[in-house]
Design a protein around this motif. Sequence first.
Motif, PDB file in Angstrom:
ATOM      1  N   GLU A 133      40.701  46.781  59.876  1.00 24.67           N
ATOM      2  CA  GLU A 133      39.658  45.766  60.049  1.00 24.67           C
ATOM      3  C   GLU A 133      38.266  46.378  60.079  1.00 24.67           C
ATOM      4  OE1 GLU A 133      40.429  47.460  64.028  1.00 24.67           O
ATOM      5  OE2 GLU A 133      41.704  46.845  62.331  1.00 24.67           O
ATOM      6  N   ARG A 134      38.177  47.713  60.220  1.00 23.59           N
ATOM      7  CA  ARG A 134      36.880  48.396  60.250  1.00 23.59           C
ATOM      8  C   ARG A 134      36.531  49.014  58.901  1.00 23.59           C
ATOM      9  NH1 ARG A 134      35.488  49.344  65.566  1.00 23.59           N
ATOM     10  NH2 ARG A 134      33.384  49.451  64.696  1.00 23.59           N
ATOM     11  N   CYS A 135      37.411  48.885  57.921  1.00 20.29           N
ATOM     12  CA  CYS A 135      37.249  49.581  56.639  1.00 20.29           C
ATOM     13  C   CYS A 135      36.914  48.622  55.505  1.00 20.29           C
ATOM     14  CB  CYS A 135      38.529  50.335  56.280  1.00 20.29           C
ATOM     15  SG  CYS A 135      39.102  51.498  57.537  1.00 20.29           S
ATOM     16  N   LEU A 136      35.820  48.885  54.816  1.00 16.65           N
ATOM     17  CA  LEU A 136      35.495  48.160  53.598  1.00 16.65           C
ATOM     18  C   LEU A 136      36.229  48.767  52.406  1.00 16.65           C
ATOM     19  CD1 LEU A 136      31.639  47.796  54.168  1.00 16.65           C
ATOM     20  CD2 LEU A 136      33.338  45.960  54.272  1.00 16.65           C
ATOM     21  N   SER A 137      36.386  50.082  52.421  1.00 22.28           N
ATOM     22  CA  SER A 137      37.142  50.793  51.400  1.00 22.28           C
ATOM     23  C   SER A 137      37.469  52.166  51.957  1.00 22.28           C
ATOM     24  CB  SER A 137      36.342  50.922  50.097  1.00 22.28           C
ATOM     25  OG  SER A 137      35.254  51.827  50.254  1.00 22.28           O
ATOM     26  N   PHE A 138      38.358  52.869  51.241  1.00 18.80           N
ATOM     27  CA  PHE A 138      38.770  54.215  51.647  1.00 18.80           C
ATOM     28  C   PHE A 138      38.775  55.098  50.411  1.00 18.80           C
ATOM     29  CE2 PHE A 138      42.895  56.795  52.414  1.00 18.80           C
ATOM     30  CZ  PHE A 138      42.185  57.940  52.739  1.00 18.80           C
ATOM     31  N   GLU A 228      55.063  57.645  55.083  1.00 21.14           N
ATOM     32  CA  GLU A 228      55.458  56.287  55.469  1.00 21.14           C
ATOM     33  C   GLU A 228      54.278  55.505  56.017  1.00 21.14           C
ATOM     34  OE1 GLU A 228      58.258  54.678  54.749  1.00 21.14           O
ATOM     35  OE2 GLU A 228      58.676  56.514  53.616  1.00 21.14           O
ATOM     36  N   MET A 229      53.425  56.146  56.796  1.00 21.48           N
ATOM     37  CA  MET A 229      52.228  55.493  57.319  1.00 21.48           C
ATOM     38  C   MET A 229      51.341  55.011  56.173  1.00 21.48           C
ATOM     39  SD  MET A 229      49.178  57.029  59.773  1.00 21.48           S
ATOM     40  CE  MET A 229      48.339  57.902  58.436  1.00 21.48           C
ATOM     41  N   LEU A 230      51.241  55.820  55.121  1.00 18.85           N
ATOM     42  CA  LEU A 230      50.366  55.482  54.007  1.00 18.85           C
ATOM     43  C   LEU A 230      50.850  54.254  53.247  1.00 18.85           C
ATOM     44  CD1 LEU A 230      49.518  58.999  52.514  1.00 18.85           C
ATOM     45  CD2 LEU A 230      48.323  57.714  54.279  1.00 18.85           C
ATOM     46  N   ARG A 231      52.144  54.010  53.255  1.00 18.28           N
ATOM     47  CA  ARG A 231      52.690  52.866  52.516  1.00 18.28           C
ATOM     48  C   ARG A 231      52.242  51.532  53.106  1.00 18.28           C
ATOM     49  NH1 ARG A 231      56.083  55.575  49.163  1.00 18.28           N
ATOM     50  NH2 ARG A 231      57.100  57.430  50.044  1.00 18.28           N
ATOM     51  N   ASP A 232      51.739  51.577  54.337  1.00 18.04           N
ATOM     52  CA  ASP A 232      51.283  50.343  54.994  1.00 18.04           C
ATOM     53  C   ASP A 232      49.785  50.112  54.853  1.00 18.04           C
ATOM     54  OD1 ASP A 232      53.843  49.708  55.914  1.00 18.04           O
ATOM     55  OD2 ASP A 232      53.616  50.915  57.723  1.00 18.04           O
ATOM     56  N   ILE A 233      49.077  51.035  54.193  1.00 18.35           N
ATOM     57  CA  ILE A 233      47.627  50.886  54.044  1.00 18.35           C
ATOM     58  C   ILE A 233      47.317  49.765  53.047  1.00 18.35           C
ATOM     59  CG2 ILE A 233      45.528  51.992  53.159  1.00 18.35           C
ATOM     60  CD1 ILE A 233      46.424  54.577  54.404  1.00 18.35           C
ATOM     61  N   SER A 234      46.476  48.849  53.476  1.00 16.22           N
ATOM     62  CA  SER A 234      46.081  47.730  52.615  1.00 16.22           C
ATOM     63  C   SER A 234      44.617  47.815  52.192  1.00 16.22           C
ATOM     64  CB  SER A 234      46.315  46.403  53.350  1.00 16.22           C
ATOM     65  OG  SER A 234      45.584  46.364  54.572  1.00 16.22           O
ATOM     66  N   VAL A 235      43.905  48.815  52.697  1.00 11.03           N
ATOM     67  CA  VAL A 235      42.492  49.001  52.365  1.00 11.03           C
ATOM     68  C   VAL A 235      42.374  49.486  50.920  1.00 11.03           C
ATOM     69  CG1 VAL A 235      40.414  50.320  52.941  1.00 11.03           C
ATOM     70  CG2 VAL A 235      41.965  49.573  54.767  1.00 11.03           C
ATOM     71  N   PRO A 236      41.448  48.943  50.127  1.00 10.10           N
ATOM     72  CA  PRO A 236      41.251  49.436  48.754  1.00 10.10           C
ATOM     73  C   PRO A 236      41.005  50.946  48.749  1.00 10.10           C
ATOM     74  CG  PRO A 236      39.994  47.437  49.113  1.00 10.10           C
ATOM     75  CD  PRO A 236      40.517  47.852  50.451  1.00 10.10           C
ATOM     76  N   THR A 237      41.825  51.675  48.005  1.00  7.43           N
ATOM     77  CA  THR A 237      41.829  53.138  48.102  1.00  7.43           C
ATOM     78  C   THR A 237      41.583  53.817  46.759  1.00  7.43           C
ATOM     79  OG1 THR A 237      43.370  53.077  49.976  1.00  7.43           O
ATOM     80  CG2 THR A 237      43.229  55.137  48.750  1.00  7.43           C
ATOM     81  N   LEU A 238      40.739  54.846  46.797  1.00  5.64           N
ATOM     82  CA  LEU A 238      40.510  55.732  45.662  1.00  5.64           C
ATOM     83  C   LEU A 238      40.847  57.148  46.109  1.00  5.64           C
ATOM     84  CD1 LEU A 238      39.304  56.516  42.842  1.00  5.64           C
ATOM     85  CD2 LEU A 238      37.086  56.708  44.003  1.00  5.64           C
ATOM     86  N   VAL A 239      41.595  57.860  45.277  1.00  2.52           N
ATOM     87  CA  VAL A 239      41.943  59.257  45.549  1.00  2.52           C
ATOM     88  C   VAL A 239      41.273  60.136  44.504  1.00  2.52           C
ATOM     89  CG1 VAL A 239      43.815  60.938  45.709  1.00  2.52           C
ATOM     90  CG2 VAL A 239      44.149  58.611  46.587  1.00  2.52           C
ATOM     91  N   LEU A 240      40.449  61.065  44.962  1.00  2.00           N
ATOM     92  CA  LEU A 240      39.775  62.025  44.091  1.00  2.00           C
ATOM     93  C   LEU A 240      40.341  63.416  44.356  1.00  2.00           C
ATOM     94  CD1 LEU A 240      36.046  60.912  44.545  1.00  2.00           C
ATOM     95  CD2 LEU A 240      37.582  60.332  42.655  1.00  2.00           C
ATOM     96  N   HIS A 241      40.643  64.149  43.279  1.00  2.00           N
ATOM     97  CA  HIS A 241      41.214  65.485  43.491  1.00  2.00           C
ATOM     98  C   HIS A 241      40.911  66.371  42.299  1.00  2.00           C
ATOM     99  CE1 HIS A 241      44.212  67.107  46.524  1.00  2.00           C
ATOM    100  NE2 HIS A 241      43.908  68.159  45.786  1.00  2.00           N
ATOM    101  N   GLN A 292      31.609  49.659  45.721  1.00  2.43           N
ATOM    102  CA  GLN A 292      30.990  48.427  45.227  1.00  2.43           C
ATOM    103  C   GLN A 292      32.030  47.460  44.685  1.00  2.43           C
ATOM    104  OE1 GLN A 292      28.338  50.459  42.607  1.00  2.43           O
ATOM    105  NE2 GLN A 292      26.720  50.719  44.146  1.00  2.43           N
ATOM    106  N   ALA A 293      33.022  47.978  43.978  1.00  3.68           N
ATOM    107  CA  ALA A 293      34.087  47.123  43.450  1.00  3.68           C
ATOM    108  C   ALA A 293      34.911  46.510  44.575  1.00  3.68           C
ATOM    109  CB  ALA A 293      34.988  47.931  42.526  1.00  3.68           C
ATOM    110  N   SER A 294      35.136  47.296  45.631  1.00  3.32           N
ATOM    111  CA  SER A 294      35.899  46.782  46.780  1.00  3.32           C
ATOM    112  C   SER A 294      35.146  45.672  47.480  1.00  3.32           C
ATOM    113  CB  SER A 294      36.186  47.931  47.759  1.00  3.32           C
ATOM    114  OG  SER A 294      36.929  48.950  47.139  1.00  3.32           O
ATOM    115  N   ALA A 295      33.824  45.835  47.600  1.00 11.33           N
ATOM    116  CA  ALA A 295      33.013  44.813  48.264  1.00 11.33           C
ATOM    117  C   ALA A 295      32.961  43.528  47.457  1.00 11.33           C
ATOM    118  CB  ALA A 295      31.608  45.352  48.489  1.00 11.33           C
ATOM    119  N   ALA A 296      33.031  43.672  46.114  1.00 11.65           N
ATOM    120  CA  ALA A 296      32.929  42.496  45.240  1.00 11.65           C
ATOM    121  C   ALA A 296      34.251  41.751  45.102  1.00 11.65           C
ATOM    122  CB  ALA A 296      32.439  42.926  43.864  1.00 11.65           C
ATOM    123  N   ALA A 297      35.340  42.436  45.460  1.00 12.63           N
ATOM    124  CA  ALA A 297      36.681  41.840  45.267  1.00 12.63           C
ATOM    125  C   ALA A 297      36.929  40.679  46.229  1.00 12.63           C
ATOM    126  CB  ALA A 297      37.738  42.914  45.466  1.00 12.63           C
TER     127      ALA A 297
END
Length: 297
Positions: A133-138, A228-241, A292-297
Motif C-alpha cells: 500500500e506504500r508502493c507506487l512501483s518497484f 515464495e514471498m516474491l510470488r505474492d508481490i502485486s506492485v508493478p515491478t521492473l528488474v534491471l540487471h 510513469q507507466a505504473s502511475a498511469a495504469a
Amino acid sequence: MPAATANGIEIHYEEHGKASDPAMLLIMGFGAQLTLWPDELVEDLVGRGFRVIRYDNRDIGLSHKFDGVKAPGLIKMTLMSKIGLTPRVPYTLADMAADGIGLLDALGIEKAHIVGASMGGMIAQHVAAKHPERCLSFTQVFSTTGDPKLPAAKKEALKALVTRPASSEEDALVDHGVMLARTIGSPRYPSPEDRLRDRARTSIRRSFYPEGPTRHLSAIVADGNRSEMLRDISVPTLVLHGEDDPLVPCDGGRHTAECIPNAKLKTIPGWGHDLPLELVDEIAGEIAGHAQASAAA
C-alpha cells in the motif's frame, strides 16, 4: 545532512527535487552509503519529474550504528541455513525494510516509487511484499531472490568483497576500495582511475565503519530464499540487471522476474555490479519510464 527517527532509530537521508513531485525512495546495498547512488543518476531522475530520496541504511554511513552487537559467524550461519535452521541475527532485512517505511512516515509521504540496488533490492522486495500500500512501483537493480540453486558470485568477486584492507590508513583503504570497484565493476564501462579514487576517499572521510557490513551480511544470509514471498508481490515491478555482473550473476535478476507476477526484465550487455556514468541516462530512463507507466495504469 538531515536525519529522521524511523522505525525507532536515526536515519540520515538526502532529498532532491520538488516536494510536489512523486516520491522515489532509493535503497542502497551491502555496506554502501547513500553516496554510492551517483549524483548524476539522482539529478537525472529529478529532471524527469521525481522527488528523489536516498538514505544511509542502518549500521552504515551516518545512520544509527549497532555498536558492539555481534553477528554469528558466516560459516555457522551458512551451515544452519543448509539444515533449515534460521540463525539469530542482530536484525533482519525486514527490519531494514521497516526503516525505509519509517523514513517515508517521517517525511509525510504516503506512497513512493521504490528502487533498490543489490542488498537494497532485497530490502525493497520486503517493502513491496509487506507494504504494498506504500508502493507506487518497484524497481530492482542487480539483486536476486536468494534461491541457493542460482549461480554463485565469481570467485574473484567474492574474494574481493571479503578481503580486508592492508591497514586502516586512508591510502590503504582507498586502494582497497578501488580494487573492489574494479573487480565487480562493468567490463564494458570501466570508470577512470581518478574518479574511483576520489569516490573512495570521499566515502571513507564521510564514514568508515567496518562493523556494519558484518551485520548486513548476517541479515542477508538469515533471510534465505525469498522466492515464495516474491510470488505474492502485486506492485508493478521492473528488474534491471547487467549481463556481466560478477558479484550477483544475471540469473538472479532473471529469477526475480520469473517469480514476481507480470514483472518486466531489462538486461544490459557489458554492465557489471556498479552504476557507471555511461549508463546513467539509460538506467534513469528505465526507472523513470517504469514509474510513469505504473502511475498511469
